[in-house]
Scaffold this active site. Structure first.
Site, PDB file in Angstrom:
ATOM      1  N   HIS A 245       0.813  -1.018   0.098  1.00  0.00           N
ATOM      2  CA  HIS A 245       0.178  -0.058   0.049  1.00  0.00           C
ATOM      3  C   HIS A 245       0.662   1.319  -0.068  1.00  0.00           C
ATOM      4  O   HIS A 245       0.239   2.256  -0.174  1.00  0.00           O
ATOM      5  CB  HIS A 245      -0.948   0.044   1.271  1.00  0.00           C
ATOM      6  CG  HIS A 245      -2.045  -1.129   1.029  1.00  0.00           C
ATOM      7  ND1 HIS A 245      -2.844  -1.136   0.152  1.00  0.00           N
ATOM      8  CD2 HIS A 245      -2.358  -2.111   2.241  1.00  0.00           C
ATOM      9  CE1 HIS A 245      -3.642  -2.389   0.462  1.00  0.00           C
ATOM     10  NE2 HIS A 245      -3.420  -2.770   1.692  1.00  0.00           N
TER      11      HIS A 245
ATOM     12  N   HIS B  45      -6.075  -7.166  -0.262  1.00  0.00           N
ATOM     13  CA  HIS B  45      -6.531  -5.856  -0.722  1.00  0.00           C
ATOM     14  C   HIS B  45      -5.671  -5.423  -1.924  1.00  0.00           C
ATOM     15  O   HIS B  45      -4.654  -5.967  -2.149  1.00  0.00           O
ATOM     16  CB  HIS B  45      -6.087  -4.821   0.737  1.00  0.00           C
ATOM     17  CG  HIS B  45      -6.826  -5.134   1.738  1.00  0.00           C
ATOM     18  ND1 HIS B  45      -6.454  -6.027   2.473  1.00  0.00           N
ATOM     19  CD2 HIS B  45      -8.041  -4.838   2.089  1.00  0.00           C
ATOM     20  CE1 HIS B  45      -7.233  -5.952   3.475  1.00  0.00           C
ATOM     21  NE2 HIS B  45      -8.139  -5.296   3.510  1.00  0.00           N
TER      22      HIS B  45
ATOM     23  N   ASP C  78      -2.654 -10.514  -2.303  1.00  0.00           N
ATOM     24  CA  ASP C  78      -3.150 -10.225  -1.038  1.00  0.00           C
ATOM     25  C   ASP C  78      -4.505  -9.891  -1.058  1.00  0.00           C
ATOM     26  O   ASP C  78      -5.145  -9.379  -2.080  1.00  0.00           O
ATOM     27  CB  ASP C  78      -2.325  -8.823  -0.539  1.00  0.00           C
ATOM     28  CG  ASP C  78      -3.042  -8.426   0.929  1.00  0.00           C
ATOM     29  OD1 ASP C  78      -2.376  -9.098   2.056  1.00  0.00           O
ATOM     30  OD2 ASP C  78      -3.847  -7.835   0.972  1.00  0.00           O
TER      31      ASP C  78
END
Length: 265
Positions: free
Chosen positions: A165, A204, A202
């Site tokens: 992220h 996300h 993942d």
């Protein structure tokens, strides 16, 4: 020829490119690993214990140690064969990150927002650096070294890292440093790699590396993730070469939304 001269002599390189290349060439994160060691990179410094505050986030910040202990206990890995990485220095981090972003991490408020643990705002930054950001920087060193080991041995694992992220200028989702982008930039220069494929599985979306390699044709991104949950980065989705969005239940979406609301209070 010095490393700085070598960096400057790359055809078509801008001053920024030359500086980045020089930082990579000068880095100590790549080092020779004895053949007696397994291509498994880990340090006990990876695990985060911070007065119990780390338990306020659903991300398990002690899982790395448990993984290694399990592998050792089951006889799959000898403790003495694990490779200890170096901590990524500021010069290493500047290969991808901006000076402004790294300076922002001197604010406990900023770090608290990135790791989504509001009480960290009240902690002195020297303590946040020592107990939280130092483990992250060790994991960055592990990710970068693992790429070198993978090319040499055919495979390698960094038990930590994978902070997908975080991008050059922005952290989030418990990701303070862009170790994926850093590993790839190091590989381009030090390993003579010309193409890279990121396979992100993942739950996300990996919006950090997607933004970092938005216009880089050398990097192909396959991202499979649950639709409708964090990070809701629709702009970054444009840079995914192969997007696989999975449908999640309304219950999971509701839990994700509630958690995001709570950390913003």
């Amino acid at each position: 020829m010095s490393s700085s001269s070598a960096a400057a002599s790359v055809p078509g390189a801008t001053p920024a490119d030359a500086l980045r290349r020089n930082r990579i060439i000068s880095s100590k994160l790549y080092f020779d690993v004895p053949g007696s060691k397994a291509p498994v990179v880990y340090s006990t410094a990876y695990d985060i214990a911070f007065l119990g505050i780390e338990k306020m986030h659903p991300f398990d910040s002690s899982k790395w140690g448990r993984i290694c202990r399990f592998l050792t206990k089951e006889g799959h890995l000898e403790k003495t064969r694990v490779v200890e990485p170096l901590e990524a220095s500021k010069e290493d981090l500047l290969v991808v990150h901006t000076e402004a972003y790294l300076n922002s991490l001197r604010s406990s408020f900023r770090v608290a927002a990135i790791v989504e643990v509001p009480p960290l705002t009240l902690m002195p930054n020297w303590l946040v650096q020592q107990r939280l950001l130092y483990p992250f920087r060790k994991q960055v060193g592990g990710s970068i070294l693992s790429a070198k080991l993978a090319l040499e041995r055919g495979w390698a694992i960094n038990v930590g890292g994978g902070f997908h992220h975080c991008s050059a200028e922005e952290g989030g989702g418990f990701c303070a440093y862009a170790d994926i982008s850093l590993s790839i930039q190091f590989a381009f220069v030090r390993l003579d790699i010309s193409r890279v494929m990121i396979i992100d599985l993942d739950a996300h979306q990996g919006n950090g590396h997607e933004k970092d390699f938005a216009n880089d044709g050398r990097v192909y991104i396959l991202d499979m993730y649950n639709a409708g949950i964090y990070p809701f980065d629709h702009a970054a989705k444009r840079y995914i070469d192969q997007k696989v969005e999975l449908v999640v239940s309304w219950i999971l979406q509701a839990v994700d939304h509630i958690f995001l609301h709570l950390i913003q209070i």
